[in-house]
Design a protein around this motif. Structure first.
Motif, PDB file in Angstrom:
ATOM      1  N   ASP A  81      58.910  73.918   3.846  1.00  0.00           N
ATOM      2  CA  ASP A  81      60.044  73.005   3.981  1.00  0.00           C
ATOM      3  C   ASP A  81      61.254  73.771   4.510  1.00  0.00           C
ATOM      4  OD1 ASP A  81      62.214  71.279   3.612  1.00  0.00           O
ATOM      5  OD2 ASP A  81      61.368  70.412   1.788  1.00  0.00           O
ATOM      6  N   LYS A 105      52.966  89.847   0.341  1.00  0.00           N
ATOM      7  CA  LYS A 105      54.320  89.572  -0.143  1.00  0.00           C
ATOM      8  C   LYS A 105      54.551  90.030  -1.586  1.00  0.00           C
ATOM      9  CE  LYS A 105      55.440  87.724   3.810  1.00  0.00           C
ATOM     10  NZ  LYS A 105      56.495  88.291   4.689  1.00  0.00           N
ATOM     11  N   GLY A 131      60.753  91.435   8.152  1.00  0.00           N
ATOM     12  CA  GLY A 131      61.251  90.539   7.114  1.00  0.00           C
ATOM     13  C   GLY A 131      62.504  89.854   7.640  1.00  0.00           C
ATOM     14  N   LEU A 132      62.528  88.544   7.505  1.00  0.00           N
ATOM     15  CA  LEU A 132      63.719  87.805   7.932  1.00  0.00           C
ATOM     16  C   LEU A 132      64.494  87.262   6.739  1.00  0.00           C
ATOM     17  CD1 LEU A 132      62.204  85.818  10.935  1.00  0.00           C
ATOM     18  CD2 LEU A 132      63.670  87.842  11.011  1.00  0.00           C
ATOM     19  N   THR A 133      63.787  86.988   5.645  1.00  0.00           N
ATOM     20  CA  THR A 133      64.475  86.284   4.557  1.00  0.00           C
ATOM     21  C   THR A 133      65.520  87.172   3.880  1.00  0.00           C
ATOM     22  OG1 THR A 133      62.685  86.766   3.009  1.00  0.00           O
ATOM     23  CG2 THR A 133      62.592  84.652   4.153  1.00  0.00           C
ATOM     24  N   GLY A 144      54.602  74.386  -0.764  1.00  0.00           N
ATOM     25  CA  GLY A 144      54.684  73.650   0.495  1.00  0.00           C
ATOM     26  C   GLY A 144      55.545  74.409   1.477  1.00  0.00           C
ATOM     27  N   GLY A 186      57.589  84.564  10.758  1.00  0.00           N
ATOM     28  CA  GLY A 186      58.762  85.139  11.402  1.00  0.00           C
ATOM     29  C   GLY A 186      58.603  85.318  12.902  1.00  0.00           C
ATOM     30  N   LEU A 187      57.366  85.493  13.373  1.00  0.00           N
ATOM     31  CA  LEU A 187      57.105  85.609  14.815  1.00  0.00           C
ATOM     32  C   LEU A 187      57.800  84.481  15.587  1.00  0.00           C
ATOM     33  CD1 LEU A 187      55.433  86.572  17.343  1.00  0.00           C
ATOM     34  CD2 LEU A 187      53.591  85.109  16.508  1.00  0.00           C
ATOM     35  N   TRP A 196      71.519  79.851  11.045  1.00  0.00           N
ATOM     36  CA  TRP A 196      71.526  80.289   9.645  1.00  0.00           C
ATOM     37  C   TRP A 196      72.932  80.584   9.146  1.00  0.00           C
ATOM     38  CZ3 TRP A 196      67.462  79.857   6.401  1.00  0.00           C
ATOM     39  CH2 TRP A 196      66.216  79.611   6.989  1.00  0.00           C
ATOM     40  N   GLY A 242      56.897  78.090  -1.376  1.00  0.00           N
ATOM     41  CA  GLY A 242      55.913  78.840  -0.606  1.00  0.00           C
ATOM     42  C   GLY A 242      54.562  78.167  -0.599  1.00  0.00           C
ATOM     43  N   THR A 243      53.726  78.623   0.332  1.00  0.00           N
ATOM     44  CA  THR A 243      52.323  78.214   0.333  1.00  0.00           C
ATOM     45  C   THR A 243      51.493  79.418   0.708  1.00  0.00           C
ATOM     46  OG1 THR A 243      51.990  77.778   2.675  1.00  0.00           O
ATOM     47  CG2 THR A 243      52.947  76.010   1.408  1.00  0.00           C
ATOM     48  N   SER A 264      64.485  75.512   2.618  1.00  0.00           N
ATOM     49  CA  SER A 264      64.683  76.968   2.677  1.00  0.00           C
ATOM     50  C   SER A 264      66.155  77.295   2.952  1.00  0.00           C
ATOM     51  CB  SER A 264      63.759  77.605   3.721  1.00  0.00           C
ATOM     52  OG  SER A 264      64.221  77.396   5.042  1.00  0.00           O
ATOM     53  N   GLU A 299      56.098  95.177   4.963  1.00  0.00           N
ATOM     54  CA  GLU A 299      56.948  94.145   5.578  1.00  0.00           C
ATOM     55  C   GLU A 299      57.458  94.673   6.917  1.00  0.00           C
ATOM     56  OE1 GLU A 299      57.575  90.892   6.123  1.00  0.00           O
ATOM     57  OE2 GLU A 299      57.644  90.814   3.927  1.00  0.00           O
TER      58      GLU A 299
HETATM   59  P1  ADP Z   1      56.279  86.548   7.704  1.00  0.00           P
HETATM   60  O1  ADP Z   1      56.448  86.415   9.184  1.00  0.00           O
HETATM   61  O2  ADP Z   1      55.442  87.707   7.291  1.00  0.00           O
HETATM   62  O3  ADP Z   1      55.828  85.293   7.038  1.00  0.00           O
HETATM   63  P2  ADP Z   1      59.194  86.835   7.675  1.00  0.00           P
HETATM   64  O4  ADP Z   1      60.146  87.115   6.556  1.00  0.00           O
HETATM   65  O5  ADP Z   1      59.285  87.696   8.887  1.00  0.00           O
HETATM   66  O6  ADP Z   1      57.721  86.870   7.062  1.00  0.00           O
HETATM   67  O7  ADP Z   1      59.394  85.340   8.199  1.00  0.00           O
HETATM   68  C1  ADP Z   1      59.056  84.243   7.402  1.00  0.00           C
HETATM   69  C2  ADP Z   1      59.760  83.020   7.972  1.00  0.00           C
HETATM   70  O8  ADP Z   1      59.099  81.850   7.509  1.00  0.00           O
HETATM   71  C3  ADP Z   1      61.194  82.894   7.524  1.00  0.00           C
HETATM   72  O9  ADP Z   1      61.917  82.202   8.514  1.00  0.00           O
HETATM   73  C4  ADP Z   1      61.065  82.052   6.250  1.00  0.00           C
HETATM   74  O10 ADP Z   1      62.244  81.388   5.936  1.00  0.00           O
HETATM   75  C5  ADP Z   1      59.972  81.113   6.658  1.00  0.00           C
HETATM   76  N1  ADP Z   1      59.164  80.574   5.549  1.00  0.00           N
HETATM   77  C6  ADP Z   1      58.155  81.200   4.890  1.00  0.00           C
HETATM   78  N2  ADP Z   1      57.603  80.374   3.991  1.00  0.00           N
HETATM   79  C7  ADP Z   1      58.275  79.208   4.072  1.00  0.00           C
HETATM   80  C8  ADP Z   1      58.164  77.938   3.403  1.00  0.00           C
HETATM   81  N3  ADP Z   1      57.251  77.729   2.460  1.00  0.00           N
HETATM   82  N4  ADP Z   1      59.021  76.953   3.757  1.00  0.00           N
HETATM   83  C9  ADP Z   1      59.957  77.165   4.716  1.00  0.00           C
HETATM   84  N5  ADP Z   1      60.090  78.321   5.387  1.00  0.00           N
HETATM   85  C10 ADP Z   1      59.268  79.331   5.073  1.00  0.00           C
END
Ligand code: ADP
Length: 454
Positions: free
Chosen positions: A332, A283, A356-358, A330, A18-19, A242, A306-307, A336, A353
């Motif tokens: 992607d 998570k 959190g962006l999702t 993976g 998210g950074l 988005w 996820g990965t 997403s 968290e």
């Molecule tokens: P964090 O920074 O702790 O990983 P956040 O929710 O703040 O959590 O941000 C995660 C970001 O990374 C979001 O934009 C999310 O959509 C993206 N993301 C995380 N995992 C994946 C993945 N496997 N494929 C695509 N996007 C991902």
């Protein structure tokens, strides 16, 4: 007001979390508030390849040179130091997935460059993000430059052995317990928190949590010491990037059908729950592995992208043998987006968290967030308890604790609410109407920059 933002990630050039989204969104969000922000990034291959109109700056640095230019619609400064950044592998990890051994020096060089660029460009404020830029406030202080340190995740503190201090451009006086020393080591994040004029983190609840021993990860005492200098400013999302491909939850149907097909899942009356996440203990997705029967035994489906940790990845690969569970291990970005559009609910049972962006992407898409009641998740989702449902206020479902039992309870509740189409659509609509953009938070950052640059 000129602000130099210093970070190791920035969408769409380089991202591990998210950074990157936040660093990439801030300049455009701040422009209407009279802030001219430029971003200093490491010269990774992907950044150098994208850079247009590159001009070297007149700065004298031991590790490399600094170029000014544009990429992906952003005004950038780039630390062009091929020995440090032009490598096969990730931003922090080598091709085998281990930390680059010289990460302390790589990012100390970035922080040193920040100070030099800030001086020559005439920055009013240096805005440092996370441990990678943690020494930037310290270097800026040497010439009296104001700085903001933002904590996106206190779990990553930039620790290095003391004998690396010289290579990291630290002076003996920087190595006291009041500045960079932490339990006999160097902590770049601690240094930034200790000396920046203001410290921010990415949600009000996480700001309060950081001052507690349970969440502060060893830095709670310092956070308490900084007191009123610590501010929680909620992240926004880029609502253009988005934007949902529909204006009403009814528009989800085609995307839901396509997503089921893409994951090889059968059509089902139950909710299609999605997960887009790093697969780490933070998570809480190990709990989802345990709680899955609560979802799938009643016709709910899971699509996960996820990965991360090998064990959690393996757990989900195995879980995918259930007909209602689809798993993609993976990263992607395009998928997403399709998951936000096609999902009925998004599951985020994080142990902690920061923001959190999702869940914000979920709200914006009418994809109902099912979340732990921590950090930014607590600040952005209104639980569908009886009072909130009666008041037409609910936007999601919150766990009371982060346990398997509670997650199972929340999944039961999700299934029950989803059966009542009128109630469910109401929750979706309110989520879609919830403000998730940058307006309010950008104004808060702008006000903070003005206060500290006085
Ligand atoms: P964090 O920074 O702790 O990983 P956040 O929710 O703040 O959590 O941000 C995660 C970001 O990374 C979001 O934009 C999310 O959509 C993206 N993301 C995380 N995992 C994946 C993945 N496997 N494929 C695509 N996007 C991902």
């Amino acid at each position: 007001m000129k602000v130099l933002s210093v970070a190791s990630e920035c969408v769409p050039l380089v991202k591990t979390g998210g950074l990157a989204d936040v660093v990439g969104a801030l300049p455009r969000a701040l422009a209407p508030h009279g802030v001219e922000m430029r971003t200093l990034l490491p010269g990774y291959g992907a950044v150098m390849d994208a850079l247009e109109g590159a001009e070297p700056l007149e700065v004298d640095l031991p590790e490399g040179r600094v170029l000014g230019g544009r990429a992906a619609g952003l005004d950038l400064f780039v630390l062009d130091a091929p020995d440090l950044f032009a490598r096969e592998g990730g931003a922090y990890l080598d091709p085998e997935g281990r930390d680059w051994p010289d990460n302390p020096e790589r990012f100390a060089a970035l922080s040193l460059a920040a100070d030099a660029v800030g001086a020559i460009w005439g920055a009013d404020v240096i805005h440092a993000h996370d441990w990678q830029a943690g020494l930037a406030p310290l270097f800026a202080r040497r010439r009296g430059g104001p700085s903001v340190m933002t904590i996106h995740n206190v779990a990553f503190q930039g620790n290095a052995p003391m004998d690396r201090a010289g290579a990291m451009h630290l002076l003996p006086e920087d190595l006291s317990g009041e500045v960079a020393e932490y339990w006999g080591q160097i902590s770049t994040l601690k240094a930034g928190i200790a000396v920046a004029d203001a410290v921010t983190t990415v949600s009000p609840t996480y700001a309060a949590e950081l001052a507690t021993d349970d969440f502060g990860m060893g830095l709670a005492g310092l956070i308490r010491h900084r007191g009123a200098d610590v501010h929680g400013i909620l992240n926004g999302i880029d609502t253009e990037a988005w934007a949902p491909p529909y204006g009403d939850p009814a528009g989800k149907a085609a995307h839901r059908a396509a997503l089921l097909a893409e994951f090889g899942l059968p059509d089902t009356d139950g909710p299609l729950c999605v997960v887009v996440s790093r697969l780490t203990l933070q998570k809480g997705l190990d709990l989802l592995l345990q709680a899955l029967p609560a979802l799938v035994d009643q016709g709910g489906a899971l699509a996960l992208l996820g990965t991360g940790d090998v064990a959690i990845e393996a757990g989900f690969r195995e879980a995918a043998s259930h007909p209602l569970v689809g798993v993609r291990i993976g990263y992607d970005e395009a998928l997403s987006h399709r998951m936000m559009a096609g999902g009925d609910a998004i599951l985020i049972p994080s142990r902690f968290e920061p923001c959190g962006l999702t869940q914000l992407y979920g709200l914006h898409h009418g994809t109902v967030p099912v979340v732990a009641n921590v950090g930014g998740l607590a600040d952005t989702v209104i639980d569908a308890n009886d009072a909130a449902l009666r008041a037409d206020a609910a936007t999601g479902i919150k766990l009371r604790d982060v346990t398997t039992h509670e997650l199972a309870r929340a999944l039961h509740k999700t299934l029950a609410l989803h059966r009542n189409k009128e109630v469910w659509t109401g929750i979706q609509r309110r989520g879609m109407a919830h403000p998730v953009g940058w307006d309010v938070s950008a104004a808060e950052y702008a006000a903070l920059y003005r206060r500290i640059s006085g």
